[in-house]
Scaffold this motif. Structure first.
Motif, PDB file in Angstrom:
ATOM      1  N   CYS A   1      43.964  44.064  65.249  1.00 34.77           N
ATOM      2  CA  CYS A   1      43.697  42.745  64.670  1.00 34.77           C
ATOM      3  C   CYS A   1      42.759  41.943  65.566  1.00 34.77           C
ATOM      4  O   CYS A   1      41.757  41.399  65.117  1.00 34.77           O
ATOM      5  CB  CYS A   1      45.010  42.005  64.464  1.00 34.77           C
ATOM      6  N   ILE A   2      43.062  41.888  66.834  1.00 33.03           N
ATOM      7  CA  ILE A   2      42.275  41.108  67.789  1.00 33.03           C
ATOM      8  C   ILE A   2      40.870  41.678  67.919  1.00 33.03           C
ATOM      9  O   ILE A   2      39.882  40.973  67.802  1.00 33.03           O
ATOM     10  CB  ILE A   2      42.965  41.085  69.168  1.00 33.03           C
TER      11      ILE A   2
ATOM     12  N   ALA B   1      38.575  41.205  64.935  1.00 29.21           N
ATOM     13  CA  ALA B   1      38.014  39.849  64.836  1.00 29.21           C
ATOM     14  C   ALA B   1      36.866  39.671  65.802  1.00 29.21           C
ATOM     15  O   ALA B   1      35.859  39.041  65.473  1.00 29.21           O
ATOM     16  CB  ALA B   1      39.097  38.812  65.124  1.00 29.21           C
TER      17      ALA B   1
ATOM     18  N   TRP C   1      33.670  33.981  65.879  1.00 24.74           N
ATOM     19  CA  TRP C   1      33.809  35.298  65.252  1.00 24.74           C
ATOM     20  C   TRP C   1      33.902  35.135  63.752  1.00 24.74           C
ATOM     21  O   TRP C   1      33.964  34.019  63.235  1.00 24.74           O
ATOM     22  CB  TRP C   1      35.049  36.004  65.795  1.00 24.74           C
TER      23      TRP C   1
ATOM     24  N   ASP D   1      36.360  35.533  61.723  1.00 21.92           N
ATOM     25  CA  ASP D   1      37.560  34.815  61.303  1.00 21.92           C
ATOM     26  C   ASP D   1      38.342  34.348  62.524  1.00 21.92           C
ATOM     27  O   ASP D   1      39.508  34.674  62.703  1.00 21.92           O
ATOM     28  CB  ASP D   1      38.422  35.728  60.426  1.00 21.92           C
ATOM     29  N   GLY D   2      37.657  33.599  63.391  1.00 25.28           N
ATOM     30  CA  GLY D   2      38.292  33.106  64.600  1.00 25.28           C
ATOM     31  C   GLY D   2      37.248  32.694  65.615  1.00 25.28           C
ATOM     32  O   GLY D   2      36.057  32.584  65.297  1.00 25.28           O
TER      33      GLY D   2
ATOM     34  N   TRP E   1      41.662  32.468  68.865  1.00 23.48           N
ATOM     35  CA  TRP E   1      42.510  32.661  67.696  1.00 23.48           C
ATOM     36  C   TRP E   1      41.786  33.570  66.723  1.00 23.48           C
ATOM     37  O   TRP E   1      40.567  33.711  66.749  1.00 23.48           O
ATOM     38  CB  TRP E   1      42.852  31.326  67.028  1.00 23.48           C
ATOM     39  N   SER E   2      42.566  34.211  65.874  1.00 18.44           N
ATOM     40  CA  SER E   2      42.025  35.052  64.827  1.00 18.44           C
ATOM     41  C   SER E   2      42.911  34.911  63.604  1.00 18.44           C
ATOM     42  O   SER E   2      44.131  34.941  63.713  1.00 18.44           O
ATOM     43  CB  SER E   2      41.996  36.519  65.271  1.00 18.44           C
TER      44      SER E   2
ATOM     45  N   GLU F   1      42.648  37.059  61.109  1.00 18.59           N
ATOM     46  CA  GLU F   1      42.745  38.390  60.508  1.00 18.59           C
ATOM     47  C   GLU F   1      44.208  38.763  60.311  1.00 18.59           C
ATOM     48  O   GLU F   1      45.042  38.520  61.172  1.00 18.59           O
ATOM     49  CB  GLU F   1      42.072  39.434  61.401  1.00 18.59           C
TER      50      GLU F   1
ATOM     51  N   TYR G   1      46.852  34.441  68.214  1.00 21.65           N
ATOM     52  CA  TYR G   1      46.146  33.592  69.162  1.00 21.65           C
ATOM     53  C   TYR G   1      46.351  34.170  70.549  1.00 21.65           C
ATOM     54  O   TYR G   1      47.324  34.863  70.820  1.00 21.65           O
ATOM     55  CB  TYR G   1      46.583  32.124  69.086  1.00 21.65           C
TER      56      TYR G   1
ATOM     57  N   TRP H   1      48.180  37.913  73.802  1.00 17.78           N
ATOM     58  CA  TRP H   1      47.965  37.625  72.388  1.00 17.78           C
ATOM     59  C   TRP H   1      49.311  37.540  71.688  1.00 17.78           C
ATOM     60  O   TRP H   1      50.188  38.388  71.890  1.00 17.78           O
ATOM     61  CB  TRP H   1      47.100  38.701  71.761  1.00 17.78           C
TER      62      TRP H   1
END
Length: 170
Positions: free
Chosen positions: A11-12, A15, A56, A58-59, A73-74, A76, A81, A100
């Motif tokens: 996820c991280i 993003a 990014w 989405d973040g 933060w993201s 996704e 965060y 995270w």
């Protein structure tokens, strides 16, 4: 915990890298450093990110001047965060080490990007297995990923919203 870490890191990292990959999809990727390129100095990398926010898809991630704090933060998936610190190492590498947080828990992560210059182009690569791509050109070109690196803090508001959102799921 292994499954959680894998999902959280995907996820991280998605993003962080999605914007860079999408912005440079038309360019051919390179596994080896660009020919005749040289690593950026520590000071050059520092100046690229110091007190700036990398926006990014989405973040966003903020590289604060104060104590080199890092907040991100993201959105996704279910969202996450991160909070930690950023640092620069030779040759030409930016790293941020953050914890995270997601709905299912938290995990530490270290993310690094290498930077090299050839002429008026700065190339970037996500370590360890990303591909080199044109990150910043002088003069700037439309589509440069570096145009998403903006002066000031544009991440803390999203970071705070994500923190509140995730705290409501406990």
């Amino acid at each position: 915990m292994t499954v959680f870490r894998t999902l959280l890191l995907l996820c991280i990292f998605g993003a962080i890298s999605t914007g860079a990959i999408a912005a440079n999809a038309a360019q051919s990727s390179m596994a080896k450093p660009p020919a005749k390129s040289v690593p950026l100095s520590t000071e050059e990398v520092f100046q690229l990110y110091y007190n700036r926010t990398w926006i990014w898809k989405d973040g966003a991630g903020y590289f604060a001047a104060k104590q080199r704090d890092f907040k991100a933060w993201s959105g996704e998936g279910t969202g996450s965060y991160g909070v930690g610190h950023w640092f620069v190492t030779d040759p030409g590498k930016l790293c941020f080490k953050a914890t995270w947080y997601a709905k299912t828990g938290h995990a530490p992560a270290l993310t690094c990007f290498s930077h090299r210059r050839r002429g008026n182009v700065i190339f970037q690569k996500r370590e360890p297995d990303g591909d080199w791509y044109a990150f910043k050109t002088t003069p700037a070109k439309a589509g440069d990923e570096y145009q998403k690196v903006r002066p000031g803090d544009h991440a803390t508001a999203g970071y705070n919203r994500m923190r509140i959102k995730l705290s409501q799921h406990k």
